[in-house]
Motif scaffolding. Structure first.
Motif, PDB file in Angstrom:
ATOM      1  N   PHE A   1       0.838  -1.194   0.000  1.00  0.00           N
ATOM      2  CA  PHE A   1       0.000   0.000   0.000  1.00  0.00           C
ATOM      3  C   PHE A   1       0.873   1.245   0.000  1.00  0.00           C
ATOM      4  O   PHE A   1       1.987   1.228   0.493  1.00  0.00           O
ATOM      5  CB  PHE A   1      -0.883   0.042   1.257  1.00  0.00           C
TER       6      PHE A   1
ATOM      7  N   TYR B   1       0.599   5.287   1.323  1.00  0.00           N
ATOM      8  CA  TYR B   1      -0.134   6.267   2.123  1.00  0.00           C
ATOM      9  C   TYR B   1       0.529   7.631   1.977  1.00  0.00           C
ATOM     10  O   TYR B   1       1.724   7.742   1.727  1.00  0.00           O
ATOM     11  CB  TYR B   1      -0.103   5.878   3.608  1.00  0.00           C
TER      12      TYR B   1
ATOM     13  N   GLN C   1       0.868  11.351   4.161  1.00  0.00           N
ATOM     14  CA  GLN C   1       0.653  12.068   5.414  1.00  0.00           C
ATOM     15  C   GLN C   1       1.024  13.521   5.202  1.00  0.00           C
ATOM     16  O   GLN C   1       2.208  13.864   5.177  1.00  0.00           O
ATOM     17  CB  GLN C   1       1.471  11.454   6.556  1.00  0.00           C
TER      18      GLN C   1
ATOM     19  N   LEU D   1      -2.617   9.721   8.417  1.00  0.00           N
ATOM     20  CA  LEU D   1      -2.292   9.009   7.180  1.00  0.00           C
ATOM     21  C   LEU D   1      -3.560   8.762   6.374  1.00  0.00           C
ATOM     22  O   LEU D   1      -4.604   8.404   6.921  1.00  0.00           O
ATOM     23  CB  LEU D   1      -1.646   7.655   7.488  1.00  0.00           C
TER      24      LEU D   1
ATOM     25  N   ILE E   1       4.716  13.394   3.764  1.00  0.00           N
ATOM     26  CA  ILE E   1       5.464  12.151   3.929  1.00  0.00           C
ATOM     27  C   ILE E   1       4.678  11.082   3.182  1.00  0.00           C
ATOM     28  O   ILE E   1       3.465  10.947   3.359  1.00  0.00           O
ATOM     29  CB  ILE E   1       5.606  11.754   5.411  1.00  0.00           C
TER      30      ILE E   1
ATOM     31  N   LEU F   1       4.399   7.043   2.568  1.00  0.00           N
ATOM     32  CA  LEU F   1       4.783   5.809   3.250  1.00  0.00           C
ATOM     33  C   LEU F   1       4.288   4.588   2.483  1.00  0.00           C
ATOM     34  O   LEU F   1       3.127   4.533   2.068  1.00  0.00           O
ATOM     35  CB  LEU F   1       4.215   5.772   4.662  1.00  0.00           C
TER      36      LEU F   1
ATOM     37  N   PHE G   1       5.287  -0.621   8.103  1.00  0.00           N
ATOM     38  CA  PHE G   1       5.560   0.520   7.243  1.00  0.00           C
ATOM     39  C   PHE G   1       7.048   0.687   6.984  1.00  0.00           C
ATOM     40  O   PHE G   1       7.884   0.344   7.837  1.00  0.00           O
ATOM     41  CB  PHE G   1       5.037   1.805   7.892  1.00  0.00           C
ATOM     42  N   GLY G   2       7.343   1.244   5.818  1.00  0.00           N
ATOM     43  CA  GLY G   2       8.690   1.724   5.561  1.00  0.00           C
ATOM     44  C   GLY G   2       8.923   3.005   6.349  1.00  0.00           C
ATOM     45  O   GLY G   2       8.016   3.526   7.002  1.00  0.00           O
ATOM     46  N   ASP G   3      10.141   3.512   6.289  1.00  0.00           N
ATOM     47  CA  ASP G   3      10.497   4.693   7.071  1.00  0.00           C
ATOM     48  C   ASP G   3       9.952   5.986   6.483  1.00  0.00           C
ATOM     49  O   ASP G   3      10.065   7.042   7.100  1.00  0.00           O
ATOM     50  CB  ASP G   3      12.019   4.800   7.218  1.00  0.00           C
TER      51      ASP G   3
ATOM     52  N   ARG H   1      10.105  11.914   2.958  1.00  0.00           N
ATOM     53  CA  ARG H   1       9.693  13.297   3.236  1.00  0.00           C
ATOM     54  C   ARG H   1       9.924  14.122   1.981  1.00  0.00           C
ATOM     55  O   ARG H   1      11.059  14.293   1.554  1.00  0.00           O
ATOM     56  CB  ARG H   1      10.500  13.885   4.386  1.00  0.00           C
TER      57      ARG H   1
END
Lengths: 113, 116
Positions: free
Chosen positions: A33, A35, A37, A43, A90, A92, A104-106, A109
């Motif tokens: 997925f 997302y 933010q 999110l 951000i 994700l 989730f990945g980190d 940004r």
């Protein structure tokens, strides 16, 4: 749990350009997925990346703006196209596999000038 | 309609004290899952704890426990013995139904600040 690598970790881009974000998982996963933010927000799901077929987009997100690829069960990309300052967020990647919780990945940004 | 509601935008808690973060949810699906994630200022989302709708007991993971009250549709997170490193944003999330595994809906989040 799966190890998720997301690249780039951050970027500053000019408006009107596009950026592709990569998400690599160290094992095959059922679902991936993307997302978004936005600053100070929660999110929001952009789309489900489907292996070998077109992504499934949520209301308010379209393929022309956020094209997604998922060529195999361990990799996906999200492109943010024709960027404007409102795209500063951000982004994700997350993965889900069977009964495992979603990880989730980190995050990436992204700032648009 | 908002599916996940977190009514506390921010909280201060003293080190070593317990803190409860509220989360209520709205679904008509009998099969769902509830999650809590921690997001430090660095931005990554860290999974903390999960509760399934059919789970008979409240979930616990170390210092984290989930107070699941199904009839009230609430899934509050309790952090015991707070540490300075617990300062972060905390999100409650829900996954509905068997047909949409993995698709999460998030609450607005609660900012927790742990003070010495």
């Amino acid at each position: 749990s799966a190890v998720i690598s997301q690249k780039p970790s951050r970027d500053i881009c000019q408006r009107g350009t596009s950026l592709t974000i990569q998400c690599q998982v160290d094992s095959q996963v059922t679902m991936m997925f993307w997302y978004r933010q936005q600053p100070g927000q929660s999110l929001t799901l952009i789309a489900t990346a489907n292996q070998g077929s077109e992504a499934t987009y949520e209301s308010g997100f379209v393929i022309d703006k956020f094209p997604i690829s998922r060529p195999n069960l361990t990799f996906s990309t999200l492109t943010v196209s024709n960027m404007s300052p409102e795209d500063s967020s951000i982004y994700l990647c997350s993965v889900h596999n069977g009964s495992q919780p979603q990880h989730f990945g980190d995050g990436t940004r992204l700032s648009i000038l | 309609a908002q599916k996940i509601t977190q009514t506390q935008p921010g909280m201060f808690v003293q080190e070593k004290e317990a803190v409860t973060l509220d989360c209520t949810y709205d679904t008509s699906d009998p099969s769902y899952g509830l999650f809590w994630y921690k997001q430090p200022s660095s931005g990554e989302m860290i999974f903390l704890i999960y509760q399934g709708s059919y789970d008979q007991q409240n979930a616990t993971e170390g210092r984290y426990s989930l107070n699941f009250q199904k009839a009230r549709k609430s899934a509050n997170l309790v952090i015991s013995a707070s540490q300075l490193g617990d300062s972060a944003m905390y999100f409650c999330a829900m996954r509905e139904g068997r047909g949409s595994w993995g698709k999460l809906q998030f609450g607005a989040g609660t900012q927790v600040v742990v003070t010495p």
